[in-house]
Design a protein around this motif. Structure first.
Motif, mmCIF file in Angstrom:
data_model
loop_
_atom_site.group_PDB
_atom_site.id
_atom_site.type_symbol
_atom_site.label_atom_id
_atom_site.label_comp_id
_atom_site.label_asym_id
_atom_site.label_seq_id
_atom_site.Cartn_x
_atom_site.Cartn_y
_atom_site.Cartn_z
ATOM 1 N N MET A 78 0.841 -1.202 0.000
ATOM 2 C CA MET A 78 0.000 0.000 0.000
ATOM 3 C C MET A 78 0.881 1.258 0.000
ATOM 4 O O MET A 78 0.638 2.219 -0.740
ATOM 5 N N LEU A 79 1.937 1.234 0.821
ATOM 6 C CA LEU A 79 2.848 2.382 0.882
ATOM 7 C C LEU A 79 3.615 2.552 -0.433
ATOM 8 O O LEU A 79 3.876 3.672 -0.874
ATOM 9 N N THR A 80 3.947 1.436 -1.071
ATOM 10 C CA THR A 80 4.668 1.494 -2.349
ATOM 11 C C THR A 80 3.833 2.237 -3.390
ATOM 12 O O THR A 80 4.344 3.107 -4.104
ATOM 13 N N ASP A 81 2.546 1.915 -3.463
ATOM 14 C CA ASP A 81 1.660 2.612 -4.414
ATOM 15 C C ASP A 81 1.583 4.103 -4.069
ATOM 16 O O ASP A 81 1.645 4.953 -4.960
ATOM 17 N N ALA A 82 1.441 4.393 -2.776
ATOM 18 C CA ALA A 82 1.319 5.802 -2.356
ATOM 19 C C ALA A 82 2.600 6.575 -2.677
ATOM 20 O O ALA A 82 2.556 7.691 -3.207
ATOM 21 N N VAL A 83 3.750 5.973 -2.378
ATOM 22 C CA VAL A 83 5.038 6.663 -2.598
ATOM 23 C C VAL A 83 5.264 6.895 -4.101
ATOM 24 O O VAL A 83 5.668 7.989 -4.516
ATOM 25 N N ALA A 84 4.960 5.885 -4.927
ATOM 26 C CA ALA A 84 5.179 6.023 -6.377
ATOM 27 C C ALA A 84 4.281 7.112 -6.955
ATOM 28 O O ALA A 84 4.718 7.945 -7.760
ATOM 29 N N ASP A 85 3.030 7.135 -6.510
ATOM 30 C CA ASP A 85 2.080 8.141 -6.989
ATOM 31 C C ASP A 85 2.518 9.539 -6.531
ATOM 32 O O ASP A 85 2.508 10.501 -7.306
ATOM 33 N N TYR A 86 2.928 9.620 -5.279
ATOM 34 C CA TYR A 86 3.360 10.900 -4.687
ATOM 35 C C TYR A 86 4.598 11.446 -5.404
ATOM 36 O O TYR A 86 4.661 12.617 -5.783
ATOM 37 N N LEU A 87 5.581 10.572 -5.637
ATOM 38 C CA LEU A 87 6.819 11.037 -6.297
ATOM 39 C C LEU A 87 6.567 11.388 -7.761
ATOM 40 O O LEU A 87 7.138 12.352 -8.280
ATOM 41 N N SER A 88 5.705 10.619 -8.434
ATOM 42 C CA SER A 88 5.367 10.957 -9.825
ATOM 43 C C SER A 88 4.719 12.334 -9.878
ATOM 44 O O SER A 88 4.999 13.141 -10.768
ATOM 45 N N ALA A 89 3.851 12.622 -8.888
ATOM 46 C CA ALA A 89 3.178 13.928 -8.840
ATOM 47 C C ALA A 89 4.194 15.039 -8.548
ATOM 48 O O ALA A 89 4.074 16.152 -9.077
ATOM 49 N N GLN A 90 5.197 14.754 -7.718
ATOM 50 C CA GLN A 90 6.234 15.763 -7.444
ATOM 51 C C GLN A 90 7.029 16.079 -8.715
ATOM 52 O O GLN A 90 7.362 17.241 -8.987
ATOM 53 N N ILE A 91 7.320 15.035 -9.493
ATOM 54 C CA ILE A 91 8.044 15.257 -10.760
ATOM 55 C C ILE A 91 7.169 16.090 -11.706
ATOM 56 O O ILE A 91 7.632 17.058 -12.314
ATOM 57 N N ALA A 92 5.883 15.731 -11.781
ATOM 58 C CA ALA A 92 4.967 16.487 -12.659
ATOM 59 C C ALA A 92 4.872 17.948 -12.212
ATOM 60 O O ALA A 92 4.714 18.856 -13.031
ATOM 61 N N ALA A 93 4.997 18.178 -10.885
ATOM 62 C CA ALA A 93 4.914 19.555 -10.363
ATOM 63 C C ALA A 93 6.207 20.332 -10.575
ATOM 64 O O ALA A 93 6.253 21.532 -10.320
ATOM 65 N N GLY A 94 7.278 19.648 -10.990
ATOM 66 C CA GLY A 94 8.511 20.379 -11.315
ATOM 67 C C GLY A 94 9.779 19.907 -10.624
ATOM 68 O O GLY A 94 10.849 20.474 -10.868
ATOM 69 N N ALA A 95 9.699 18.873 -9.770
ATOM 70 C CA ALA A 95 10.932 18.398 -9.113
ATOM 71 C C ALA A 95 11.916 17.902 -10.174
ATOM 72 O O ALA A 95 11.534 17.169 -11.085
ATOM 73 N N ASP A 96 13.190 18.302 -10.042
ATOM 74 C CA ASP A 96 14.209 17.939 -11.038
ATOM 75 C C ASP A 96 14.882 16.614 -10.709
ATOM 76 O O ASP A 96 15.574 16.031 -11.550
ATOM 77 N N ALA A 97 14.745 16.175 -9.470
ATOM 78 C CA ALA A 97 15.343 14.909 -9.022
ATOM 79 C C ALA A 97 14.561 14.490 -7.784
ATOM 80 O O ALA A 97 13.802 15.285 -7.221
ATOM 81 N N ILE A 98 14.757 13.237 -7.371
ATOM 82 C CA ILE A 98 14.003 12.700 -6.226
ATOM 83 C C ILE A 98 14.967 11.973 -5.305
ATOM 84 O O ILE A 98 15.839 11.241 -5.775
ATOM 85 N N GLN A 99 14.803 12.168 -3.982
ATOM 86 C CA GLN A 99 15.542 11.336 -3.036
ATOM 87 C C GLN A 99 14.560 10.516 -2.199
ATOM 88 O O GLN A 99 13.563 11.044 -1.689
ATOM 89 N N ILE A 100 14.854 9.220 -2.057
ATOM 90 C CA ILE A 100 14.035 8.329 -1.223
ATOM 91 C C ILE A 100 14.841 8.017 0.051
ATOM 92 O O ILE A 100 15.911 7.416 -0.016
ATOM 93 N N PHE A 101 14.310 8.492 1.196
ATOM 94 C CA PHE A 101 15.002 8.326 2.480
ATOM 95 C C PHE A 101 14.601 7.002 3.131
ATOM 96 O O PHE A 101 13.440 6.816 3.491
ATOM 97 N N ASP A 102 15.588 6.113 3.300
ATOM 98 C CA ASP A 102 15.320 4.863 4.030
ATOM 99 C C ASP A 102 16.162 4.855 5.302
ATOM 100 O O ASP A 102 17.094 4.055 5.463
ATOM 101 N N THR A 103 15.788 5.753 6.209
ATOM 102 C CA THR A 103 16.554 6.005 7.419
ATOM 103 C C THR A 103 16.722 4.748 8.279
ATOM 104 O O THR A 103 17.741 4.572 8.933
ATOM 105 N N TRP A 104 15.708 3.863 8.253
ATOM 106 C CA TRP A 104 15.760 2.693 9.133
ATOM 107 C C TRP A 104 16.093 1.399 8.399
ATOM 108 O O TRP A 104 15.885 0.309 8.931
ATOM 109 N N ALA A 105 16.642 1.501 7.177
ATOM 110 C CA ALA A 105 17.033 0.287 6.439
ATOM 111 C C ALA A 105 18.063 -0.522 7.227
ATOM 112 O O ALA A 105 18.064 -1.756 7.200
ATOM 113 N N GLY A 106 18.941 0.185 7.956
ATOM 114 C CA GLY A 106 20.043 -0.477 8.647
ATOM 115 C C GLY A 106 19.663 -1.273 9.883
ATOM 116 O O GLY A 106 20.509 -1.940 10.467
#
Ligand code: CP3
Length: 358
Positions: free
Chosen positions: A183-211
């Protein structure tokens, strides 16, 4: 992207030749700046996130004051769970808290399926406004939390030492964990696609707790979903940066996740990271954020070690290994940026020659 006056950061993300190493600083729009604190006095944190004029103002502050080569939109990774219906409190001195973390299937069933265009429109408006106000001076980075890190906050309710709740979830009820991650994967992909459409030139995905995950669980609960997010993204060449904090034992497989850039923390030598994955992706990092507590002379020596560790050639974006700390002297951040701008050209002489010859 065509209209950027300074596109060093974008070129470095694509491992193209650059005249010098670009630099920006994670959490650069924040409390270490008196100018940020002045805006923050007028509005609480979430109000700032939800008011595009205020978000744009503090996003641009570090470009003006510190001189970084990219801006990152002022927001927070936790706006996604908030939009899904989880009430979020930002408590001074403690950080973000969800009063009702997810415990059971019933809690998960209550989560709303979000549409970025409507539920997170304030971030998209902040991006459009910031792009307009930046007027092409530097690129604008959009961002999101990774599905795994968002899940961790949603289940723990706040930062944690042992991460008992989310670990219990993945071991005792992996089906529910995967359902939430999907569910989060769909939300994140949709959200980031919308940020790109709004003008973001690049995207960073923070995985602070991956470690906090074992090497195998990292693949199953974190990296698999990053792969899916990146495959689902609607983009036209905008670079993607993945920052899995604390994961240097899995560099090679991380480099295959589809991101253009892997951001690394300060516990791995850049030479080693480059040796393992530099032929596939660009590398961002990795000065220890606490080095900024030291005197400028010490900061410059440590920054030089980072540049030397990466060595000559393209594909390096200078950054800290994690966010700048709130009690750092802004003059020290500026000293770092000035140093990288002045001293990194020698690491690129061959690149530029190559560009001219070609
Ligand atoms: O990088 C930037 O300047 C853009 C803005 C940004 C913020 N949060 C603003 C913020 C970004 C990229 C984030 C990401 C974020 N938020 C992460 C991933 C990066 C990381 O640091 O690991 C995480 C884990 C969060 C969740 C979060 N938000 C925490 C843990 C905190 C409290 C931390 C603290 O320093 O108190 C926040 C609050 C927050 N997010 C602040 C800022 C400027 C401080 C809020 C304030 O002004 O009171």
């Amino acid at each position: 992207m065509a209209n950027l006056q300074n596109d060093l950061f974008i070129r470095a993300c694509k491992r193209q030749p650059v005249e010098r190493t670009p630099i920006w600083i994670m959490r650069q729009a924040g409390r270490y700046l008196p100018e940020y604190r002045a805006v923050r006095k007028k509005a609480d944190f979430l109000t700032m996130c939800k008011t595009p004029e205020l978000a744009a103002e503090v996003t641009i502050q570090p470009v003006d004051i510190i001189g970084v080569d990219a801006a990152i939109i002022f927001s927070d990774i936790l706006v996604i769970p908030e939009a899904m219906g989880m009430h979020l409190d930002m408590i001074d001195g403690k950080g973000p808290v969800f009063q009702h973390p997810i415990k059971l299937e019933d809690d998960a069933a209550q989560l709303k399926k979000i549409e970025a265009a409507t539920d997170l429109n304030f971030v998209l408006d902040a991006i459009s406004l910031t792009k307009k106000e930046l007027n092409g001076r530097v690129p604008l980075i959009g961002f999101s939390g990774a599905p795994w890190t968002l899940l961790t906050y949603m289940v723990e309710g706040q930062g944690s030492k042992s991460f008992s709740h989310v670990k219990k979830l993945i071991y005792n009820n992996p089906e529910l964990a995967h359902k939430l991650l999907a569910m989060l994967t769909d939300a994140v992909a949709d959200y980031l696609s919308a940020q790109i459409a709004a003008g973001a030139d690049a995207i960073q995905i923070f995985d602070t707790w991956a470690g906090i995950l074992s090497p195998r669980d990292y693949l199953v609960f974190a990296l698999k979903y990053i792969n899916q997010v990146i495959l689902k993204l609607k983009r036209k060449g905008e670079p993607i940066i993945y920052f899995p904090k604390g994961v240097h034992n899995r560099m090679r497989i991380t480099a295959d996740c589809g991101a253009d850039v892997i951001s690394v923390d300060w516990t791995i030598d850049l030479a080693k990271a480059r040796d393992k994955i530099g032929h596939k992706v660009a590398i961002q990092g990795n000065l220890d954020p606490t080095v900024l507590y030291a005197e400028p002379g010490f900061i410059r020596r440590e920054a030089r070690k980072v540049l030397e560790s990466y060595g000559k050639g393209n594909g390096h974006i200078f950054n800290l290994g994690h966010g700048i700390l709130p009690d750092v002297d802004p003059a020290h951040a500026k000293a770092l940026v000035d140093f990288v701008k002045e001293e990194s050209a020698v690491f690129h002489q061959n690149d530029v020659n190559t560009k001219v010859i070609n």
